[in-house]
Structure formats: structure tokens, C-alpha cells
Design a protein around this motif. Sequence first.
Motif, PDB file in Angstrom:
ATOM      1  N   PHE A  96       0.815  -1.218   0.000  1.00 42.76           N
ATOM      2  CA  PHE A  96       0.000   0.000   0.000  1.00 42.76           C
ATOM      3  C   PHE A  96       0.850   1.270   0.000  1.00 42.76           C
ATOM      4  O   PHE A  96       0.408   2.311  -0.469  1.00 42.76           O
ATOM      5  N   GLN A 104      -6.716   4.038  -8.271  1.00 43.09           N
ATOM      6  CA  GLN A 104      -7.852   4.166  -7.366  1.00 43.09           C
ATOM      7  C   GLN A 104      -8.461   2.823  -6.993  1.00 43.09           C
ATOM      8  O   GLN A 104      -9.203   2.717  -6.022  1.00 43.09           O
ATOM      9  N   TYR A 162      -9.975  -0.899  -3.133  1.00 44.82           N
ATOM     10  CA  TYR A 162     -10.247   0.430  -3.672  1.00 44.82           C
ATOM     11  C   TYR A 162      -9.950   1.502  -2.638  1.00 44.82           C
ATOM     12  O   TYR A 162     -10.043   1.290  -1.432  1.00 44.82           O
ATOM     13  N   LYS A 163      -9.574   2.658  -3.169  1.00 47.22           N
ATOM     14  CA  LYS A 163      -9.179   3.783  -2.333  1.00 47.22           C
ATOM     15  C   LYS A 163     -10.422   4.570  -1.925  1.00 47.22           C
ATOM     16  O   LYS A 163     -11.295   4.849  -2.755  1.00 47.22           O
ATOM     17  N   ASN A 166      -7.934   8.537   2.080  1.00 47.79           N
ATOM     18  CA  ASN A 166      -6.541   8.087   2.174  1.00 47.79           C
ATOM     19  C   ASN A 166      -6.431   6.614   2.544  1.00 47.79           C
ATOM     20  O   ASN A 166      -5.332   6.112   2.749  1.00 47.79           O
ATOM     21  N   ASP A 167      -7.556   5.948   2.695  1.00 47.25           N
ATOM     22  CA  ASP A 167      -7.553   4.552   3.133  1.00 47.25           C
ATOM     23  C   ASP A 167      -7.919   3.612   1.993  1.00 47.25           C
ATOM     24  O   ASP A 167      -8.489   4.020   0.985  1.00 47.25           O
ATOM     25  N   TRP A 168      -7.591   2.335   2.201  1.00 43.85           N
ATOM     26  CA  TRP A 168      -7.922   1.289   1.235  1.00 43.85           C
ATOM     27  C   TRP A 168      -8.956   0.365   1.833  1.00 43.85           C
ATOM     28  O   TRP A 168      -8.902   0.034   3.014  1.00 43.85           O
TER      29      TRP A 168
END
Length: 192
Positions: A96, A104, A162-163, A166-168
Amino acid sequence: MSIILSKGQKIDLTKTNPGLVKAVIGLGWDTNKYSGGQAFDLDASAFLVDATNRCQNDHDFIFYNNLGHPSGAVVHTGDNRTGEGDGDDEQLVVDFSTIPSYVQRIGIAVTIHDAELRSQNFGQVSNAFVRLADEATGQELLRFDLGEDFSIETAVVFCELYKHGNDWKFSAVGSGFSGGLMSLCQNYGLEV
């Protein structure tokens, strides 16, 4: 303890696991006993796509002939041509911290090599799953068992990362395609 997901469920990855830098995406399956005379060869792949759900170039497609993204964001650990044994049949490692800013979404898929030539499809595949583990600890964080919902499909998007801000996040997709790898590539904007 691993979280078991159902088709369509989404879950935070990096927000709820702040120490998660690298994730191992393990993919597995069994092939039904079938007298077609041809061995099955299933292949994992990843598509790094932008906000328009398209790969910007061929480097954004990770598979057995392109094992790593130039950024180091996704690395395929190698092609398993038999699928024998228990556990993961193929793995992808996602870092990451090195995912390019334009990416994205990362689609994780499995295709059947030469499916049409061999008269094979996902109706003949069972016990398919995707799991995600923290590479640093080896702890499995989540798992999605795909079930037996397929018939004529020759490619399946198992999941997407997916984004969100700022997180996944992780999405359990389980969506099938006919037309194998070529259809999947076209879906993600690659010319075949």
C-alpha cells in the motif's frame, strides 16, 4: 481472527489495520473431477486502474508474464500450473505504501488458461476463495468464499481493493465474465 465476507460486502483495510503496509492476497480453488482429458490451469491477475476504471498502460496489468508493477505496488509470486495441494494456489502481494497516486482500484481476477480450447469454465471449479493476510504477521484478516454460482464463465473478478479518501478498502466481488482473459483486459481498458 479472520472476517468472513459475503458477495458484495465491503470492509476497511488500512483504517482498521493501521499497521498494514503489505497484504498477501491468496487465491485458491479446486477443479471438479472431469473427463475432458485436459488439465486445468487457472491464473491470478491484478489490474491497477484509475478513476475511470481503466489501466493507464500495460504495466498496470500484473499476471504470469508480467510479475510485478514497476512501482512495486503489486507483485505476483508466480504461476501455479496445476493448482494441486491445499491452501493458496497463487498469491499477489500488495504494498500500500508504493501504490501510484493515479491508482484508485485494484481488480483481482482469476482466469482459466485456454478455457475455450479445452472446453473448461468456472462451473467446473469449486471451493474458490480469496483471502487477505498481513505479510508482516502472517495473520489472515479476511476471507471470501465464492460459492458455486458460476456456469459458463471463464474469468472471475474475485475482489477489488479500492481507495476511499486516504484509506484502502476490500470489496468481495465474485463477478464472472465469458471470453476469458481477453474480455477481462478489455473491461479494464487494455487493448489485446
